[in-house]
Design an enzyme around this catalytic site. Structure first.
Site, PDB file in Angstrom:
ATOM      1  N   SER A 143       1.217  -1.291   0.532  1.00 26.16           N
ATOM      2  CA  SER A 143      -0.083  -0.014   0.337  1.00 26.16           C
ATOM      3  C   SER A 143       0.634   1.042  -0.796  1.00 26.16           C
ATOM      4  CB  SER A 143      -1.135   0.024   1.397  1.00 26.16           C
ATOM      5  OG  SER A 143      -1.795   1.514   1.707  1.00 26.16           O
ATOM      6  N   TYR A 156      -2.497  -1.201  10.508  1.00 22.47           N
ATOM      7  CA  TYR A 156      -2.368  -0.853   8.796  1.00 22.47           C
ATOM      8  C   TYR A 156      -1.313  -0.471   8.225  1.00 22.47           C
ATOM      9  CZ  TYR A 156      -4.436  -0.942   4.256  1.00 22.47           C
ATOM     10  OH  TYR A 156      -4.325  -1.618   2.740  1.00 22.47           O
TER      11      TYR A 156
END
Ligand SMILES: NC(=O)c1ccc[n+]([C@@H]2O[C@H](COP(=O)([O-])OP(=O)(O)OC[C@H]3O[C@@H](n4cnc5c(N)ncnc54)[C@H](O)[C@@H]3O)[C@@H](O)[C@H]2O)c1
Length: 265
Positions: A143, A156
């Site tokens: 990401s 995350y």
């Protein structure tokens, strides 16, 4: 890898979002597909879409948090198609909340899917692919959040920074082999990630789930456009794949500037 025709691709998180779009993009290039997801019904729907596009495709219900389940996925792929050329370790989940509000189960779930899912994929496939000796490619979905920290992304961020480090290391280990390596580092993509929060019982929280605050942006990209960038990176052998290059340049640039200020004294 330039030619995808007749090659076998395994994609996790294939029922939805980026994994579904990758499956369809590779179907359009003539690849055979092994589509994996923890959710059986949407997986079958996505598999049928790939089949309509002319691909030979099987769906294998898989929980990437479990090594045995990913080993069974590998066995199913080799049993059906006799070879694996592309593995996209893509399944992922999100909580978007302060890390101090996360309980042990939140940490375990996010790390089990986003990090251990990738580790299990590497362990189940890479040695077997190397032993077969054919040209191939591993893609891990990280990401933008694997390159800089953002508010509400602590848990995350932890998982995705780890995937970035793992993938850079893997690329070094595989640099003199027929296997290429890429990491996908998207910004916001229009997928189910903000709503697909149903989690396995093993990771059930004791209290209510922390709310996943949706990030509103007018900058969200379509999964098909992200998949096209991944396919291009497999073709060129590029390690880093960003969806939102300008946004990533600004945010990664800030982090690097700060680091350089410290290092320059
Ligand atoms: N959508 C974004 O804005 C965005 C941004 C950066 C990175 N990502 C990453 O992209 C990847 C794909 O996510 P997406 O945005 O397409 O979301 P999505 O929710 O649409 O798709 C993710 C898929 O993974 C599956 N999955 C969840 N847990 C699983 C498990 N234990 N085993 C197997 N499959 C499981 C889900 O059922 C779902 O089908 C993730 O790794 C995510 O972190 C997404």
């Amino acid at each position: 890898m330039k030619d995808f025709k007749g090659k076998t691709a395994v994609i996790t998180g294939a029922a939805s979002g980026i994994g579904r779009a990758m499956s369809l993009a590779l179907a359009d290039r003539g690849a055979k597909l092994v589509m994996a997801d923890v959710k059986a019904e949407p997986l079958e729907a996505a598999r049928q879409e790939a089949e309509v596009r002319g691909a030979e495709a099987i769906g294998v219900q898989t929980d990437v948090t479990k090594q045995a389940s990913v080993e069974a996925l590998a066995d199913a792929a080799w049993e059906r198609f006799g070879a694996v050329h592309i593995v996209h370790n893509n399944a992922g989940v999100l909580i978007r909340a302060p890390m101090l509000d996360a309980d042990e189960k939140d940490w375990e779930w996010i790390l089990a899917v986003n990090l251990w899912g990738v580790i299990h994929g590497i362990r189940a496939f890479v040695q077997r692919m190397l032993a077969a000796g054919a040209e191939g490619h591993i893609v891990n979905t990280a990401s933008e959040a694997g390159h800089f920290a953002g508010d509400l992304y602590g848990v995350y961020n932890t998982s995705k920074f780890a995937v970035v480090g793992l993938t850079e290391s893997l690329a070094r280990e595989l640099r003199n082999t027929p296997l290429g390596v890429s990491m996908l580092c998207p910004g916001q993509v229009e997928t189910g990630i903000f709503t697909n929060t149903s989690r396995p019982d093993a990771f059930r929280r004791h209290g209510d789930d922390v709310p996943v605050e949706r990030r509103d942006t007018d900058n969200a990209m379509e999964p098909a456009d992200v998949a096209a960038k991944v396919v291009a990176a497999i073709e060129t052998g590029e390690l880093y794949v960003f969806s939102h290059e300008d946004e990533a340049r600004a945010l990664i640039g800030k982090r690097h500037e700060r680091l350089m200020r410290v290092l320059d004294g």
